[in-house]
Every structure is written in C-alpha cells, then in structure tokens.
Design a protein around this motif. Structure first.
Motif, PDB file in Angstrom:
ATOM      1  N   ASP A  37       0.829  -1.200   0.000  1.00 37.50           N
ATOM      2  CA  ASP A  37       0.000   0.000   0.000  1.00 37.50           C
ATOM      3  C   ASP A  37       0.868   1.257   0.000  1.00 37.50           C
ATOM      4  O   ASP A  37       1.643   1.477   0.931  1.00 37.50           O
ATOM      5  CB  ASP A  37      -0.903  -0.010   1.241  1.00 37.50           C
ATOM      6  CG  ASP A  37      -2.050   0.987   1.127  1.00 37.50           C
ATOM      7  OD1 ASP A  37      -1.919   1.967   0.364  1.00 37.50           O
ATOM      8  OD2 ASP A  37      -3.069   0.787   1.806  1.00 37.50           O
ATOM      9  N   PRO A  38       0.722   2.124  -1.002  1.00 43.28           N
ATOM     10  CA  PRO A  38       1.508   3.353  -1.017  1.00 43.28           C
ATOM     11  C   PRO A  38       1.098   4.356   0.050  1.00 43.28           C
ATOM     12  O   PRO A  38       1.676   5.439   0.122  1.00 43.28           O
ATOM     13  CB  PRO A  38       1.260   3.906  -2.430  1.00 43.28           C
ATOM     14  CG  PRO A  38       0.035   3.246  -2.914  1.00 43.28           C
ATOM     15  CD  PRO A  38      -0.075   1.938  -2.223  1.00 43.28           C
ATOM     16  N   ILE A  39       0.162   4.006   0.879  1.00 44.31           N
ATOM     17  CA  ILE A  39      -0.229   4.893   1.982  1.00 44.31           C
ATOM     18  C   ILE A  39       0.965   5.207   2.891  1.00 44.31           C
ATOM     19  O   ILE A  39       0.980   6.212   3.589  1.00 44.31           O
ATOM     20  CB  ILE A  39      -1.378   4.259   2.804  1.00 44.31           C
ATOM     21  CG1 ILE A  39      -2.079   5.315   3.658  1.00 44.31           C
ATOM     22  CG2 ILE A  39      -0.887   3.091   3.666  1.00 44.31           C
ATOM     23  CD1 ILE A  39      -3.320   4.794   4.370  1.00 44.31           C
ATOM     24  N   SER A  81       1.727   9.122  -1.378  1.00 45.66           N
ATOM     25  CA  SER A  81       0.956   7.915  -1.714  1.00 45.66           C
ATOM     26  C   SER A  81       1.257   7.380  -3.107  1.00 45.66           C
ATOM     27  O   SER A  81       0.360   6.891  -3.812  1.00 45.66           O
ATOM     28  CB  SER A  81      -0.563   8.197  -1.587  1.00 45.66           C
ATOM     29  OG  SER A  81      -0.878   8.482  -0.245  1.00 45.66           O
ATOM     30  N   THR A  82       2.531   7.483  -3.513  1.00 50.79           N
ATOM     31  CA  THR A  82       2.902   6.928  -4.820  1.00 50.79           C
ATOM     32  C   THR A  82       3.819   5.716  -4.690  1.00 50.79           C
ATOM     33  O   THR A  82       3.959   4.940  -5.628  1.00 50.79           O
ATOM     34  CB  THR A  82       3.632   7.984  -5.682  1.00 50.79           C
ATOM     35  OG1 THR A  82       4.812   8.410  -4.993  1.00 50.79           O
ATOM     36  CG2 THR A  82       2.731   9.165  -5.995  1.00 50.79           C
ATOM     37  N   ILE A  83       4.470   5.591  -3.573  1.00 47.94           N
ATOM     38  CA  ILE A  83       5.486   4.539  -3.423  1.00 47.94           C
ATOM     39  C   ILE A  83       5.093   3.595  -2.286  1.00 47.94           C
ATOM     40  O   ILE A  83       4.807   4.039  -1.168  1.00 47.94           O
ATOM     41  CB  ILE A  83       6.863   5.164  -3.064  1.00 47.94           C
ATOM     42  CG1 ILE A  83       7.277   6.181  -4.120  1.00 47.94           C
ATOM     43  CG2 ILE A  83       7.917   4.090  -2.888  1.00 47.94           C
ATOM     44  CD1 ILE A  83       7.763   5.583  -5.413  1.00 47.94           C
ATOM     45  N   SER A  84       5.079   2.319  -2.613  1.00 47.90           N
ATOM     46  CA  SER A  84       4.900   1.312  -1.559  1.00 47.90           C
ATOM     47  C   SER A  84       6.211   0.551  -1.418  1.00 47.90           C
ATOM     48  O   SER A  84       7.131   0.726  -2.206  1.00 47.90           O
ATOM     49  CB  SER A  84       3.783   0.338  -1.939  1.00 47.90           C
ATOM     50  OG  SER A  84       4.208  -0.469  -3.030  1.00 47.90           O
ATOM     51  N   CYS A  85       6.272  -0.308  -0.413  1.00 45.27           N
ATOM     52  CA  CYS A  85       7.484  -1.134  -0.251  1.00 45.27           C
ATOM     53  C   CYS A  85       7.694  -1.955  -1.535  1.00 45.27           C
ATOM     54  O   CYS A  85       8.826  -2.137  -1.999  1.00 45.27           O
ATOM     55  CB  CYS A  85       7.328  -2.092   0.923  1.00 45.27           C
ATOM     56  SG  CYS A  85       6.844  -1.300   2.468  1.00 45.27           S
ATOM     57  N   ASP A  89      14.516  10.376   0.288  1.00 45.75           N
ATOM     58  CA  ASP A  89      14.645   9.911  -1.093  1.00 45.75           C
ATOM     59  C   ASP A  89      13.912   8.603  -1.340  1.00 45.75           C
ATOM     60  O   ASP A  89      14.005   8.029  -2.416  1.00 45.75           O
ATOM     61  CB  ASP A  89      16.125   9.724  -1.460  1.00 45.75           C
ATOM     62  CG  ASP A  89      16.859  11.047  -1.528  1.00 45.75           C
ATOM     63  OD1 ASP A  89      18.081  11.058  -1.288  1.00 45.75           O
ATOM     64  OD2 ASP A  89      16.210  12.074  -1.791  1.00 45.75           O
ATOM     65  N   GLU A  90      13.189   8.120  -0.359  1.00 44.33           N
ATOM     66  CA  GLU A  90      12.425   6.886  -0.547  1.00 44.33           C
ATOM     67  C   GLU A  90      10.951   7.187  -0.375  1.00 44.33           C
ATOM     68  O   GLU A  90      10.315   7.630  -1.320  1.00 44.33           O
ATOM     69  CB  GLU A  90      12.944   5.792   0.389  1.00 44.33           C
ATOM     70  CG  GLU A  90      14.397   5.427   0.075  1.00 44.33           C
ATOM     71  CD  GLU A  90      14.868   4.144   0.711  1.00 44.33           C
ATOM     72  OE1 GLU A  90      14.083   3.200   0.851  1.00 44.33           O
ATOM     73  OE2 GLU A  90      16.061   4.087   1.069  1.00 44.33           O
ATOM     74  N   MET A  91      10.410   7.009   0.825  1.00 40.40           N
ATOM     75  CA  MET A  91       8.977   7.271   0.987  1.00 40.40           C
ATOM     76  C   MET A  91       8.680   8.632   1.611  1.00 40.40           C
ATOM     77  O   MET A  91       7.544   9.085   1.601  1.00 40.40           O
ATOM     78  CB  MET A  91       8.348   6.134   1.792  1.00 40.40           C
ATOM     79  CG  MET A  91       8.435   4.823   1.015  1.00 40.40           C
ATOM     80  SD  MET A  91       8.225   3.383   2.039  1.00 40.40           S
ATOM     81  CE  MET A  91       6.671   2.797   1.438  1.00 40.40           C
TER      82      MET A  91
END
Lengths: 216, 348
Positions: free
Chosen positions: B57-59, B64-68, B131-133
């Motif tokens: 879930d990108p939550i 809200s664009t990147i998930s694990c 630079d990640e979530m």
C-alpha cells in the motif's frame, strides 16, 4: 493508657515507613533558577530559543529487586508535553532512587515498542537503529540578527554511552524532582561554532554525558 | 480384475500430477535457528497478513505513490530488477541497490551497511528517508487512523488498541519474516528429492572451496559485513558500514548479500554496478582490490579455470527459487482491498 500509647506509636512508625508509588517530576532550569522553555536565553552575544527538548528517563531502581523497567519520554515539543509521571516503583521517603537517562542497550535492540518508546515520537535514529537519548532543537539569533536553527540529537545506542545514571532522594511526598539545567549545554557549547549534531557516535555520546543532570 | 488394473493405472497417473505441496513458509531442518521469531500463532499470522497489505500500500509514502513493493517486487524475489539504484517519491534517486527481501528471519543485521539491528525497526528507514517514501511515522499513523479499512484491520489484529508505530512495524516485520526462500533446486538436492548433474556437482565443489566462506550455505550469506575490494564509486562516495561503525576498518564494508535468487535480483552489489552475474565473477577473477587497506577479505583474485567458471555458474543456477518468486501467498493481497470495496459498495 499504655495500650493506647502503643497503638499510637505503631501508627506513627507505620506511617513513617509507608511505601507509595513514586512520582517523578522534571523541571527545566537555567543557572539554577526555574526556567520555562518559552523564555529565550541570551548567551554570550547570541540569543537562544529552545523549541523542543525531549529526553528518555527510565529503568528506575531503589534496590536490586525493586525496579521499574519502563522508559518515559519527558519534555516539551509541539505535540508532546510530559513533565511528570507516576512510576509503579514502591518507595519510602528517604530512599535513593537511581534513574537512567537514555535507553539501555538491551532495549535498544529489542525491536518495536509501544507507548513512550514508539518511534512516532521522533526519538529514533531511523538509519542507525537506536533511540536518541536527548533531543534539543530550536533557533538562535546572532548579533547581526541572523536566525539559524540548532539541532542536537544526543546519546548513543551502543554501550557504553547509551545511557547514564543519576540518583535522587525520595521526598516525604514520595516524589523526586529531576532538575535539568540547560546551562550545562549553553556554557560548554557555542552554537556559532557548531549548531547541529544528528549522528550517533562518540561526539553525540560525549555531549550527552556533558549535559545530563547529576545526582542530588 | 481388469477394472482393478485400470483403477490402479488411473491413480498412478493422478499421482504423477499431484506434487507434494510444501508451503514456502516451512523451514527446512538444515537451516540454522532463526534470529527473529516466525509467526506461528493464528494471531501473528493474521498480523502478518496485515503487514502484507501495508507492504503493497503506497499509503506509507508521503505522496501515496510509493509502496514497499515499488522497490521490492515479489516477481523479482522482492528486489528491484534492472535498477542499479532505487528511486522514491518525486523520482528522487537513492544511493543503494534494493536487496531482495527473503530469509530475513535469519538476519542479525539489516541494510547494506548493517545499520539496522532488528527486523521490527527496519521499515522505519525507508518510510522516513526523504529519497524513498519521505514520510514520518507520526503522519503514517494519522493516515491509518483515518482509514476505516485499517481501523477494522487493527481491531482484528490488536483488539482494543489504537494505531501506533509499533503495529505498523510489527505487522511489516511479521510479513517479511514469512518470506522464506527454500525451494530452489539446491534445496531439493539437500532434501534428497533430486540429484545434481555432474556439472552442478563440480560447480558445487568449486563453490565450497572458493565462495562458501562468505556466501555460506544454506542461506548463502554469513550475514556479516565484509569488504570484497570493490573500488568506491566516486559519485556516490559510499563508505558502507563506516557510516555506522565509524572505525577505519569498517570503510568499504557492506553486508554480504545472499546468492539465492540471483537470477531474479540483478543488478548486483550495493550500488548495482554489475548488471550480469558474469560481471560479478569477472570482478572476483580479474578485479583490482585494496581500496581500503588491511580489511579486504578478498585480497587475491579468484583462481579458477574457465571450465570451473562454467561449472560454478551451473551450480549457481540451482539457487534460483521460482516457487518462492511466484508464490501467490506473498503477492498483492487483492482479497484484503477487494473486501473493503465490497463493504463500501454494500454501504453505498
């Protein structure tokens, strides 16, 4: 009469040796005077305004068998204010209680925690995997009127240096008051030379040890 | 009696198509004890399923664009294939290659530089890295509290509790601990189900002689930090574990990656500089060393012949676990999100 005196004496002795839960209070000080976080401080020729000071306190102990292993996040920030707490530790007036500043090495590696140790409080070094012992942040304004931020995330998560101990005598009302004097930081460290330290390591550990309160 | 022989024949044919189903989450006897407790109770398995939902879930990201799963794709053994360096929100580029996430329950240290000491706490790093979530745990909690789907899920997993970072981290770590890769051809050999071909056997011998010290079976890593003599990339200037340990000896040290599933997890090394496994072998056979004096474990080239090199490759191919990679129980939990849609549709 003798019986009544005896009963009175027992009640008196009993009251004097009564145990109760320990209440711990944190009080900010500046140069031995009570100080409010909102009050700016003039140091050398610049003015310091603290915005948040947070510190972990825990592992309270009055005897080897009488320990409260919990950790409590004390201090003030935009979304956290906690300057006292009630510990389940049962103490007598006059007992000496040892208090740990910072989080012990075992708790540091024990994974996710609830409550005051929850990482959402911003007291966790995300890329280093350990708890910050003391966080002090704010702004300082130099003689030219220029305002800059200062950020100190102090302590360590590897032994030695992940915590330090102080001890306090329990008052009659079963309280101890932890007096934290920010002069320990301001007198020793000039923000104009260094205004941030955010990585755990020897420097952060030393600074942490330099500024924590001593025993009473 | 002829009907009996037909029945027996039909049964034999049927059995040929019935493979013994081995759940990926079962641990073979030749694996060492885990460092992290696997979810065995029903409630922990439920929490692992919640972690699976959060993983996809990108939550968890700021925008809200990147998930694990954006960087740890299940179809690539939970690595980020064909990306030397992963990218995060706002198309920012990271500094390291996303490693495959499997067999983490055996990891004492996590991340390329060993910065994380417990699987529970690993997720904080990518969630909060700019630079990640790019998120904060506090904001993640706020978002989850606003979601009826996740409020209901929490009530099932931790009845009576309010969302805290603990629940997010614990759910994610429990899910990740279920990602166990143990059904490669190598594992079938260890379990006595298959016999290596002569070339695979020879390659296995080469491996045991030259590679096993760092890439120790059956996990194909010791999980320790080591310096394999890679020259530092002058743009990234990544000093590895030195950032954490701050000792001269730790310069250039990185966590030894597993060799399992290498075919699904290219490119290779902490910065993804090698796009082919042959390039990795070439580094060990011909590469230059001694970037960080005195702590380079690989202080001499790998002395193997061309023939041994081919045999080694044959063996390495036995480490790829298709069953794990295509296991639907690890993939996007459609049922979790569809269930929420159904409930919403009924309400509407």
């Amino acid at each position: 009469m003798k019986i009544l005196l005896g009963i009175w004496w027992c009640l008196l002795v009993g009251q004097a040796t009564a145990t109760d839960s320990l209440e711990v209070n944190l009080m900010w000080m500046y140069r031995n005077q009570p100080w409010d976080l909102q009050t700016p401080i003039v140091v050398r020729d610049y003015t310091v305004q603290f915005e948040r000071i947070l510190v972990y306190v825990g592992s309270l102990q009055s005897a080897p068998s009488n320990v409260d292993t919990a950790y409590y996040l004390l201090g003030t920030s935009e979304d956290w204010t906690k300057l006292h707490f009630k510990s389940p530790l049962q103490v007598h007036a006059g007992d000496r209680v040892e208090v740990h500043w910072g989080v012990d090495s075992l708790t540091q590696v024990s994974g996710a925690m609830h409550g005051d140790l929850d990482p959402q409080h911003g007291m966790y070094w995300a890329w280093q995997s350990g708890y910050i012992a003391v966080k002090m942040e704010g702004r300082y304004t130099d003689a030219t009127g220029k305002s800059k931020a200062f950020t100190f995330h102090l302590g360590g998560y590897r032994t030695p240096g992940c915590f330090a101990a102080s001890s306090y005598v329990v008052n009659e009302d079963h309280t101890i008051t932890l007096l934290w004097d920010v002069d320990a930081l301001l007198a020793q460290y000039d923000f104009r030379a260094k205004d941030h330290l955010m990585l755990p390591g020897n420097e952060a550990t030393q600074m942490f040890l330099d500024i924590i309160p001593h025993s009473d | 009696m002829r009907w009996l022989s037909h029945i027996v024949l039909a049964g034999a044919i049927g059995c040929a198509f019935v493979w013994p189903e081995e759940r990926c989450s079962e641990v073979p006897a030749y694996f060492p004890p885990t460092v992290f407790d696997l979810p065995t109770s029903v409630v922990d398995q439920q929490r692992a399923e919640l972690g699976r939902a959060l993983f996809y879930d990108p939550i968890l990201s700021l925008d809200s664009t990147i998930s694990c799963a954006s960087c740890h794709s299940p179809y690539h053994a939970f690595a980020h294939v064909d990306h030397a360096l992963s990218h995060g929100i706002g198309d920012s580029i990271g500094t390291r290659n996303a490693p495959g996430l499997f067999n983490l329950a055996w990891s004492k240290i996590l991340m390329w530089d060993g910065a994380i000491n417990h699987l529970d706490m690993q997720s904080i790093a990518p969630i909060t890295h700019p630079d990640e979530m790019g998120e904060s745990m506090a904001h993640v909690i706020q978002k989850l509290k606003r979601s009826k789907l996740y409020q209901d899920a929490l009530a099932s997993c931790w009845p009576g509790e309010e969302w805290e970072s603990y629940h997010v981290l614990r759910a994610l770590s429990l899910f990740q601990s279920t990602l166990i890769s143990q059904s490669a051809r190598y594992d079938a050999m260890r379990k006595g189900q298959v016999v290596f071909t002569p070339m695979e056997s020879k390659g296995y011998a080469v491996f045991q002689q030259h590679c096993n010290q760092c890439h120790r079976e059956p996990l194909f890593t010791t999980g320790e930090l080591s310096n394999n003599g890679l020259p530092m990339d002058t743009l990234l200037r990544d000093e590895g574990a030195y950032k954490v340990l701050l000792t001269p000896a730790s310069k250039g040290m990185f966590k030894i990656p597993t060799l399992r599933n290498w075919a699904f997890t290219k490119p290779y090394m902490h910065d993804g500089r090698f796009h082919r496994i042959q390039d990795v072998l070439a580094h060990y056979r011909n590469g230059t060393y001694n970037t960080w004096p005195s702590n380079v474990r690989m202080n001499a080239p790998l002395r193997i012949s061309e023939e041994e090199s081919v045999e080694l490759m044959a063996f390495l191919k036995t480490l790829n676990d298709s069953a794990f990679v295509f296991d639907p129980s690890h993939q996007f939990p459609k049922h979790f999100f569809d269930h929420a849609k159904e409930k919403q549709t009924k309400i509407d």
